[in-house]
Write an enzyme that holds these catalytic residues in place. Structure first.
Site, PDB file in Angstrom:
ATOM      1  N   GLU A  72     151.969  -6.797  40.087  1.00 23.85           N
ATOM      2  CA  GLU A  72     152.289  -8.095  39.499  1.00 23.85           C
ATOM      3  C   GLU A  72     151.039  -8.908  39.153  1.00 23.85           C
ATOM      4  O   GLU A  72     151.024  -9.647  38.162  1.00 23.85           O
ATOM      5  CB  GLU A  72     153.187  -8.896  40.442  1.00 23.85           C
ATOM      6  N   PHE A  97     158.264 -11.931  43.625  1.00 26.49           N
ATOM      7  CA  PHE A  97     156.962 -11.333  43.345  1.00 26.49           C
ATOM      8  C   PHE A  97     156.082 -12.276  42.531  1.00 26.49           C
ATOM      9  O   PHE A  97     154.868 -12.336  42.735  1.00 26.49           O
ATOM     10  CB  PHE A  97     157.133 -10.007  42.612  1.00 26.49           C
ATOM     11  N   ARG A 180     170.873 -12.239  35.578  1.00 28.90           N
ATOM     12  CA  ARG A 180     170.770 -10.957  34.867  1.00 28.90           C
ATOM     13  C   ARG A 180     172.117 -10.229  34.858  1.00 28.90           C
ATOM     14  O   ARG A 180     173.077 -10.632  35.513  1.00 28.90           O
ATOM     15  CB  ARG A 180     169.737 -10.079  35.554  1.00 28.90           C
TER      16      ARG A 180
END
Length: 330
Positions: A72, A97, A180
């Site tokens: 990341e 993250f 999502r």
């Protein structure tokens, strides 16, 4: 009365209620349509394209998609580099993250330089049952303290569809919480609604309480309002999809003109999010109303099936309606 047995899949299930209309991958499809008009858009992910709906973009524009692997920090640094060269990166990962692992890289490489990077993060708040390692319950608090960072928390598929072109037009870095997969649709009940960066919108009027909500909790507020109407309780809903910059003018105006209970509702810890931002704005502007916060507790949350957890932490529509009714009737 028998209760439907929840399986492990409920830990990652859609947040849609049974029978509720949904739109599949609204972010991925909206980004594809936008990218057809703007060649500067690129997609980037840290091995999570399939889990952030960016795989739809990668299939349509493979030459404009960058898979950075499980790194990341590298993802954010590379996005900064591409932005410096004139690209507009849409970067996806999980919210935990971005907020915890890549914070310094976002701060130094992107935010300080005011680069045009759009960070789109899945699993915000309590939208997964996989425990604290995946539950980004404090991401808004983390990014609110970062200068130059705009923070967006859409409430449904329509909000996401409208937010993507809007944040593209917005100059500077954006952090957006992503719902999502099969994302519920609820704003179709409000045909005049239009997403605008930095603007809160009154969805419904009422006189016994004003709910100021964001993200998933705006959907829950609408559902709770339906339940409360059956009990003769009238509540207003002010949807604030932008957390930073907060639309203090609209929030203060709507709270001031109603001499009633003000409730904030967010899918985030009660520390450092919408609730504290609203309370601060009201106090600084001399608006004093009875005030309640609905949000996640200041602790690491349990793993388990999402419907169970939403009831446990009182962010389900049923819990929200029950609490509001008890506060009003005190």
């Amino acid at each position: 009365m028998t209760t439907k047995k929840l399986t492990t899949s409920a830990m990652i299930a859609s947040i849609a209620e049974e029978g509720q209309a949904t739109i599949p991958a609204p972010f991925g499809h909206a980004l594809v349509e936008l990218a057809k008009k703007h060649n500067d858009i690129v997609g980037m992910s840290a091995d999570l394209a399939a889990y952030t709906d960016l795989h739809i973009f990668s299939r349509e524009f493979p030459e404009r998609f960058y898979q950075m692997g499980m790194a990341e920090q590298l993802l954010m640094s590379a996005a900064a580099g591409l932005a410096r060269e004139g690209a507009t990166p849409f970067v996806t990962t999980y919210a935990v993250f971005a907020a915890r692992r890549a914070y310094d890289f976002i701060c130094m490489a992107i935010a300080e330089e005011k680069l045009n990077v759009k960070i789109i993060c899945a699993l915000p708040g309590l939208t997964t049952g996989y425990g604290p390692s995946h539950q980004a319950t404090e991401d808004i608090a983390i990014f609110r303290g970062m200068p130059n960072m705009t923070i967006i928390d859409p409430c449904d598929a329509i909000d996401i569809q409208q937010a993507i072109p809007a944040i593209y037009e917005h100059e500077g870095p954006v952090y957006m919480r992503l719902l999502r997969g099969k994302v519920p649709v609820i704003l179709d009940r409000f045909p005049d609604y239009r997403f605008e960066v930095g603007k809160a919108k009154l969805l419904a009027d009422g006189h016994q309480a004003l709910i100021i909500s964001t993200g998933l909790m705006t959907m829950r507020a609408i559902q709770a309002r339906d339940l409360l109407e059956k009990e003769g309780i009238s509540v207003a809903i002010l949807h604030s999809p932008t957390i930073k910059p907060l639309d203090e003018a609209t929030i203060c105006r709507e709270a001031e003109k109603r001499n009633c209970l003000v409730i904030t509702a967010e899918n985030h810890t009660v520390i450092g999010g919408l609730g504290e931002a609203v309370a601060s704005a009201l106090m600084r502007n001399g608006i004093f109303r009875p005030f309640r916060q609905v949000g996640l507790p200041d602790r690491f949350l349990d793993a388990g099936a999402l419907p169970t957890l939403h009831d446990r932490y009182e962010i389900s529509a049923r819990s929200l309606a029950s609490n509001i009714a008890s506060w009003i009737n005190q």
